[in-house]
Design a protein around this motif. Structure first.
Motif, PDB file in Angstrom:
ATOM      1  N   VAL A   9      -8.175  -1.969  -7.513  1.00 48.74           N
ATOM      2  CA  VAL A   9      -7.069  -1.128  -7.975  1.00 48.74           C
ATOM      3  C   VAL A   9      -6.804  -0.024  -6.958  1.00 48.74           C
ATOM      4  O   VAL A   9      -5.660   0.267  -6.601  1.00 48.74           O
ATOM      5  CB  VAL A   9      -7.375  -0.534  -9.370  1.00 48.74           C
ATOM      6  N   GLU A  10      -7.887   0.569  -6.446  1.00 46.51           N
ATOM      7  CA  GLU A  10      -7.762   1.651  -5.470  1.00 46.51           C
ATOM      8  C   GLU A  10      -7.084   1.156  -4.183  1.00 46.51           C
ATOM      9  O   GLU A  10      -6.215   1.821  -3.623  1.00 46.51           O
ATOM     10  CB  GLU A  10      -9.166   2.211  -5.172  1.00 46.51           C
ATOM     11  N   ARG A  11      -7.470  -0.050  -3.755  1.00 47.87           N
ATOM     12  CA  ARG A  11      -6.875  -0.612  -2.534  1.00 47.87           C
ATOM     13  C   ARG A  11      -5.367  -0.814  -2.737  1.00 47.87           C
ATOM     14  O   ARG A  11      -4.563  -0.522  -1.870  1.00 47.87           O
ATOM     15  CB  ARG A  11      -7.565  -1.939  -2.187  1.00 47.87           C
ATOM     16  N   LEU A  12      -5.005  -1.304  -3.922  1.00 44.66           N
ATOM     17  CA  LEU A  12      -3.587  -1.504  -4.207  1.00 44.66           C
ATOM     18  C   LEU A  12      -2.840  -0.166  -4.157  1.00 44.66           C
ATOM     19  O   LEU A  12      -1.758  -0.061  -3.596  1.00 44.66           O
ATOM     20  CB  LEU A  12      -3.418  -2.165  -5.585  1.00 44.66           C
ATOM     21  N   ARG A  13      -3.458   0.884  -4.727  1.00 50.16           N
ATOM     22  CA  ARG A  13      -2.826   2.217  -4.694  1.00 50.16           C
ATOM     23  C   ARG A  13      -2.594   2.673  -3.263  1.00 50.16           C
ATOM     24  O   ARG A  13      -1.528   3.157  -2.923  1.00 50.16           O
ATOM     25  CB  ARG A  13      -3.718   3.253  -5.387  1.00 50.16           C
ATOM     26  N   GLN A  14      -3.631   2.508  -2.445  1.00 45.29           N
ATOM     27  CA  GLN A  14      -3.505   2.977  -1.065  1.00 45.29           C
ATOM     28  C   GLN A  14      -2.438   2.212  -0.311  1.00 45.29           C
ATOM     29  O   GLN A  14      -1.579   2.793   0.331  1.00 45.29           O
ATOM     30  CB  GLN A  14      -4.834   2.854  -0.344  1.00 45.29           C
ATOM     31  N   ARG A  15      -2.478   0.882  -0.451  1.00 44.34           N
ATOM     32  CA  ARG A  15      -1.521   0.088   0.325  1.00 44.34           C
ATOM     33  C   ARG A  15      -0.099   0.278  -0.188  1.00 44.34           C
ATOM     34  O   ARG A  15       0.842   0.251   0.571  1.00 44.34           O
ATOM     35  CB  ARG A  15      -1.897  -1.398   0.230  1.00 44.34           C
ATOM     36  N   LYS A  16       0.037   0.450  -1.488  1.00 38.23           N
ATOM     37  CA  LYS A  16       1.383   0.622  -2.048  1.00 38.23           C
ATOM     38  C   LYS A  16       1.857   2.068  -1.905  1.00 38.23           C
ATOM     39  O   LYS A  16       2.968   2.403  -2.267  1.00 38.23           O
ATOM     40  CB  LYS A  16       1.358   0.227  -3.541  1.00 38.23           C
ATOM     41  N   ARG A  17       0.982   2.902  -1.423  1.00 36.27           N
ATOM     42  CA  ARG A  17       1.239   4.342  -1.303  1.00 36.27           C
ATOM     43  C   ARG A  17       1.738   4.903  -2.636  1.00 36.27           C
ATOM     44  O   ARG A  17       2.711   5.629  -2.718  1.00 36.27           O
ATOM     45  CB  ARG A  17       2.216   4.645  -0.156  1.00 36.27           C
ATOM     46  N   ARG A  18       1.056   4.502  -3.681  1.00 33.99           N
ATOM     47  CA  ARG A  18       1.397   4.983  -5.007  1.00 33.99           C
ATOM     48  C   ARG A  18       0.174   5.737  -5.492  1.00 33.99           C
ATOM     49  O   ARG A  18      -0.823   5.135  -5.898  1.00 33.99           O
ATOM     50  CB  ARG A  18       1.712   3.771  -5.885  1.00 33.99           C
ATOM     51  N   VAL A  19       0.227   7.054  -5.400  1.00 32.34           N
ATOM     52  CA  VAL A  19      -0.970   7.861  -5.563  1.00 32.34           C
ATOM     53  C   VAL A  19      -1.477   7.842  -7.002  1.00 32.34           C
ATOM     54  O   VAL A  19      -2.637   7.536  -7.257  1.00 32.34           O
ATOM     55  CB  VAL A  19      -0.696   9.325  -5.128  1.00 32.34           C
ATOM     56  N   GLU A  20      -0.601   8.182  -7.946  1.00 31.83           N
ATOM     57  CA  GLU A  20      -1.085   8.338  -9.312  1.00 31.83           C
ATOM     58  C   GLU A  20      -0.239   7.698 -10.391  1.00 31.83           C
ATOM     59  O   GLU A  20      -0.653   7.602 -11.527  1.00 31.83           O
ATOM     60  CB  GLU A  20      -1.221   9.841  -9.624  1.00 31.83           C
ATOM     61  N   LYS A  21       0.983   7.297 -10.053  1.00 30.36           N
ATOM     62  CA  LYS A  21       1.859   6.725 -11.076  1.00 30.36           C
ATOM     63  C   LYS A  21       1.167   5.523 -11.725  1.00 30.36           C
ATOM     64  O   LYS A  21       0.650   4.652 -11.031  1.00 30.36           O
ATOM     65  CB  LYS A  21       3.165   6.289 -10.399  1.00 30.36           C
ATOM     66  N   PRO A  22       1.137   5.491 -13.063  1.00 31.72           N
ATOM     67  CA  PRO A  22       0.344   4.455 -13.715  1.00 31.72           C
ATOM     68  C   PRO A  22       0.830   3.024 -13.445  1.00 31.72           C
ATOM     69  O   PRO A  22       2.008   2.798 -13.240  1.00 31.72           O
ATOM     70  CB  PRO A  22       0.489   4.782 -15.205  1.00 31.72           C
ATOM     71  N   PHE A  23      -0.127   2.089 -13.454  1.00 26.29           N
ATOM     72  CA  PHE A  23       0.182   0.663 -13.328  1.00 26.29           C
ATOM     73  C   PHE A  23       0.215   0.031 -14.714  1.00 26.29           C
ATOM     74  O   PHE A  23      -0.541   0.433 -15.601  1.00 26.29           O
ATOM     75  CB  PHE A  23      -0.924  -0.052 -12.540  1.00 26.29           C
ATOM     76  N   ALA A  24       1.043  -0.994 -14.872  1.00 24.98           N
ATOM     77  CA  ALA A  24       1.030  -1.762 -16.121  1.00 24.98           C
ATOM     78  C   ALA A  24      -0.097  -2.787 -16.072  1.00 24.98           C
ATOM     79  O   ALA A  24      -0.460  -3.273 -14.999  1.00 24.98           O
ATOM     80  CB  ALA A  24       2.359  -2.461 -16.307  1.00 24.98           C
ATOM     81  N   VAL A  25      -0.645  -3.089 -17.234  1.00 24.48           N
ATOM     82  CA  VAL A  25      -1.781  -3.995 -17.320  1.00 24.48           C
ATOM     83  C   VAL A  25      -1.445  -5.178 -18.228  1.00 24.48           C
ATOM     84  O   VAL A  25      -1.073  -4.991 -19.385  1.00 24.48           O
ATOM     85  CB  VAL A  25      -3.021  -3.260 -17.881  1.00 24.48           C
ATOM     86  N   MET A  26      -1.575  -6.376 -17.689  1.00 21.57           N
ATOM     87  CA  MET A  26      -1.392  -7.568 -18.514  1.00 21.57           C
ATOM     88  C   MET A  26      -2.754  -7.966 -19.064  1.00 21.57           C
ATOM     89  O   MET A  26      -3.703  -8.116 -18.293  1.00 21.57           O
ATOM     90  CB  MET A  26      -0.786  -8.702 -17.680  1.00 21.57           C
ATOM     91  N   VAL A  27      -2.843  -8.074 -20.386  1.00 21.12           N
ATOM     92  CA  VAL A  27      -4.121  -8.416 -20.999  1.00 21.12           C
ATOM     93  C   VAL A  27      -4.104  -9.844 -21.527  1.00 21.12           C
ATOM     94  O   VAL A  27      -3.039 -10.372 -21.846  1.00 21.12           O
ATOM     95  CB  VAL A  27      -4.494  -7.447 -22.145  1.00 21.12           C
TER      96      VAL A  27
END
Ligand code: ZN
Ligand code: ZN
Ligand code: ZN
Length: 775
Positions: free
Chosen positions: A236-254
């Motif tokens: 998840v952290e890697r995705l944040r860094q690469r997407k340059r999305r610091v804190e905006k929440p991600f949606a989760v498919m369960v």
């Protein structure tokens, strides 16, 4: 004795299994006649003994397929004909294809059963669908909705599929995306350069990569998602860094409802919503101590959960035994999501490690919808996949209008008769890609809805891309609509009310008729016009758009307004931590009125309070400070509220914030905790708005009140205010079908334009204000 009747049915009745349904209804009763798709819907002729024909007519709307939405039924007598059996006739293509196209639908239970049945010929086929489910809106090229006019036109059906398609008793009768392993779209697994890795089973390869924490770009129904394992914090952290999305929440498919219940508090209504055929992302209060990585939604009370909605999602979950996957829009920060395979490789290659793609073209981009329930009703946050292009029904007929929306969370709206069609979420029109998407949506929707607008409605802000686009259109009447008026008109429209209302229109930014930045507005309005009855007192926005990204600037602005420059001597943590140089620069900017436009924004008031009490000094996504302030307030049971003064000035009411900031500073001095202060702020705001509403009711004798604008995404304000207003006997109207935020703006613009005088063409003058392009 025999009778024959003609029944014209309009609405969403094509591509939803309506004709086979009617066929069964007729043949089960031994009735003769025929059915055909018409430009407006379907046309039925039915013949037989009067009692059986009557029974047919009365059952027709009652037992219609789940996906059908009937808007009109017209019945008339016809002379009898000799036909004995019931036939399905070929489609007409007519001059006006007003039949409605269905939104995309989550895979149905019947298809899912076949998907996992080893005996079925579509066992594990990722594109299984039938008339009750599958893609619709996103694969349409033109109308009427028929296979040659969809992106399935490049897949000729095999004999078995064609037999199903032509059999009125089959679940796949005229299911336009009908396909199988033999004839339909196929999956491929690609490396980062976009080279197919043909030796691998695509699902197995994808699962293996996800399991090892890598980032996948997965082509879905309305665009690409980035997928990572949601219980793997590193991924998840890697995705944040690469997407340059610091804190905006991600949606989760369960995986399923049961898993959803482990992560969030879910009642029966939430279950129904998660499981609905629209399969939106549902915002739900999270439970403590779950396995979901904290970085999925940092500092958030709610998680956005959704269930798998395509066969491909189900295959990934089944093969990978995942509990939850982050599934976030496949885009770079604010750009539109990628829909084309090659485009995805070019644009998403820096983020994704691998690509799971297919060869069914997505013709219309459509993001996931975001909804929640509050005060007993569904609330749209982002109305898109699953809901679009189903129309909003209006209380009366309008001319054909195109409304182009605002700048942020843009949607457009087209009207025809008593229907308003809002587009899918187009997004923030601040880059060329989004603007292309906007232009594309205008062209595409006008075509498939066959609407040629006579009027174009736009925002008053001269620098909005949407306004600029509107002003270049020739041969149509242009109507400029004030932002907060549009919010209130949208709320009136979806509640199908007319006449004058009190409108509470609270948000971040909207261009005012005085050239200032409005945002905390109380209007007396009808569709045609409005009067600005009250607003939050103006404060300086030091640095313009920078002040929106840096809430601490607003705190300085309000403190200076309340205490003068002496505020620098206040013994509170905010001032003690403030960099003198920066603060003095801002004070000079405000004093000399350099790049410091005035604003009555409600959003900025939340920002100022959040910064002042140490919750957030800078934001990385829209409304972040307000969201965190609300979360802080929720952990307090405080019932007191801060005072805000309501005073008369320039023939209207103003809400004076000086007493509020005086009281907050006093509490900070006494070391009252942030939670209590935020709660007192929320309570005070609600109380003040309620008092103001009562004042205006007394003056205007209006008891109807409409509540709109992005501020009402704050449930602590929204739910309390609605309850209080209702307890005071107000008739309160709120949003449910369209967003309270700027995603609903285009609907209101269309209604205002429809009620404007025909010779009135409003072209805004460019005022000397800076571009303020964040909400
Ligand atoms: Zn199905
Ligand atoms: Zn086939
Ligand atoms: Zn707004």
């Amino acid at each position: 004795m025999q009778v024959r009747k003609e029944i014209q049915v309009a609405g969403i009745v094509q591509g939803v299994g309506f004709r086979p349904y009617v066929y069964r209804l007729a043949t089960d009763r031994n009735l003769g006649g025929n059915i055909s798709n018409t430009p407006a819907g379907v046309n039925i002729e039915i013949q037989g003994p009067p009692d059986r024909v009557e029974d047919f007519v009365s059952r027709l709307p009652e037992e219609a397929p789940a996906l059908a939405q009937i808007t009109h039924v017209l019945v008339r007598e016809l002379p009898c004909k000799p036909d004995r059996c019931f036939e399905i006739l070929p489609s007409h293509t007519g001059e006006h294809a007003s039949a409605l196209i269905s939104p995309d639908v989550a895979v149905c239970e019947d298809c899912l059963r076949e998907l996992f049945d080893p005996q079925d010929r579509r066992h594990l086929y990722p594109f299984i669908n039938c008339t009750n489910c599958g893609p619709r809106f996103t694969i349409v090229r033109d109308v009427p909705y028929d296979r040659p006019r969809t992106s399935m036109s490049t897949f000729p059906m095999c004999d078995k599929c064609r037999a199903e398609y032509e059999d009125p008793r089959n679940r796949r009768f005229h299911a336009q995306p009908n396909a199988c392993w033999e004839c339909g779209p196929q999956l491929e697994f690609w490396d980062i350069q976009g080279r197919p890795m043909k030796a691998l089973d695509p699902i197995e390869a994808a699962v293996k990569r996800l399991r090892s924490g890598e980032i996948l770009a997965v082509k879905g129904l309305g665009g690409f998602h980035f997928a990572v394992d949601a219980v793997n914090p590193d991924a998840v952290e890697r995705l944040r860094q690469r997407k340059r999305r610091v804190e905006k929440p991600f949606a989760v498919m369960v995986r399923d409802l049961e898993t959803a219940g482990r992560f969030c508090e879910i009642d029966a209504e939430a279950q129904r919503l998660l499981n609905s055929r629209q399969r939106p992302i549902v915002l739900l209060p999270r439970t403590n101590g779950t396995a979901i990585a904290e970085t999925v939604a940092p500092h958030q009370r709610d998680l956005g959960l959704f269930l798998p909605y395509t066969p491909l999602h189900h295959l990934l979950f089944a093969a990978g035994k995942f509990t939850a996957l982050v599934m976030t829009s496949g885009n770079l920060s604010e750009e539109p999501i990628a829909i084309d395979n090659r485009e995805a490789v070019d644009r998403l290659g820096g983020i994704a490690d691998f690509f799971l793609v297919h060869d069914r073209e997505i013709l219309l981009r459509c993001d996931d919808s975001v909804v929640r329930r509050s005060a007993g009703r569904l609330r749209q946050i982002r109305r898109s996949r699953g809901y679009v292009p189903a129309p909003v029904r209006l209380h009366k007929e309008l001319p054909q209008i195109l409304a182009v929306g605002g700048e942020l969370k843009n949607t457009i709206c087209l009207t025809r008769r008593n229907l308003a069609f809002l587009s899918q979420h187009i997004g923030d029109l601040e880059n060329i890609e989004s603007f292309d998407f906007f232009c594309n949506a205008v062209t595409y929707l006008s075509r498939i809805l066959e609407i040629e607008p006579e009027v174009i409605a736009h925002d008053l802000h001269p620098d909005y891309f949407s306004t600029k686009w509107a002003l270049t259109q020739k041969g149509v009447r242009l109507v400029g609509v004030q932002h907060h008026h549009a919010h209130i008109a949208a709320c009136m429209a979806e509640n199908r009310i007319d006449g004058r209302v009190i409108g509470l229109s609270l948000d971040g930014t909207g261009y005012g008729t005085d050239g200032q930045i409005w945002g905390g507005e109380v209007l007396i309005a009808d569709y045609a016009s409005f009067e600005r009855a009250a607003h939050f007192a103006y404060a300086a926005l030091p640095g313009g758009a920078t002040a929106i990204r840096e809430p601490w600037r607003m705190a300085v602005s309000y403190l200076a307004q309340t205490f003068g420059e002496d505020f620098l001597g206040l013994d509170i943590p905010f001032v003690q931590k403030l960099e003198r140089g920066k603060a003095e620069l801002i004070l000079r900017m405000m004093a000399q009125r350099v790049n410091s436009p005035l604003t009555s924004s409600c959003g900025r008031l939340f920002d100022a309070v959040a910064a002042l009490i140490g919750i957030r000094q800078e934001v990385s996504y829209e409304a972040q400070a307000a969201i965190e302030l609300e979360m802080s307030a929720r952990s307090s049971n405080e019932t007191d509220g801060y005072p805000l003064a309501i005073r008369r000035e320039d023939a209207r009411w103003q809400i004076d914030t000086a007493p509020l900031f005086g009281a907050i500073v006093e509490d900070l001095r006494r070391k009252v905790c942030a939670e209590t202060i935020s709660r007192r702020f929320h309570n005070g705001l609600v109380e003040t708005l309620m008092r103001l509403a009562c004042l205006l009711r007394q003056e205007s004798m209006i008891n109807r009140i409409c509540v709109s604008g992005g501020t009402f995404n704050n449930l602590l304000v929204f739910e309390h205010l609605v309850r209080k207003l209702e307890s005071q006997g107000f008739e309160v109207f709120t949003h449910s079908e369209v967003p309270a935020g700027d995603g609903g703006l285009s609907l209101g613009q269309a209604l205002v334009a429809a009620h404007s005088a025909p010779n009135e063409t409003h072209i805004p003058q460019h005022q000397e204000i800076m571009r303020c392009d964040l909400d």
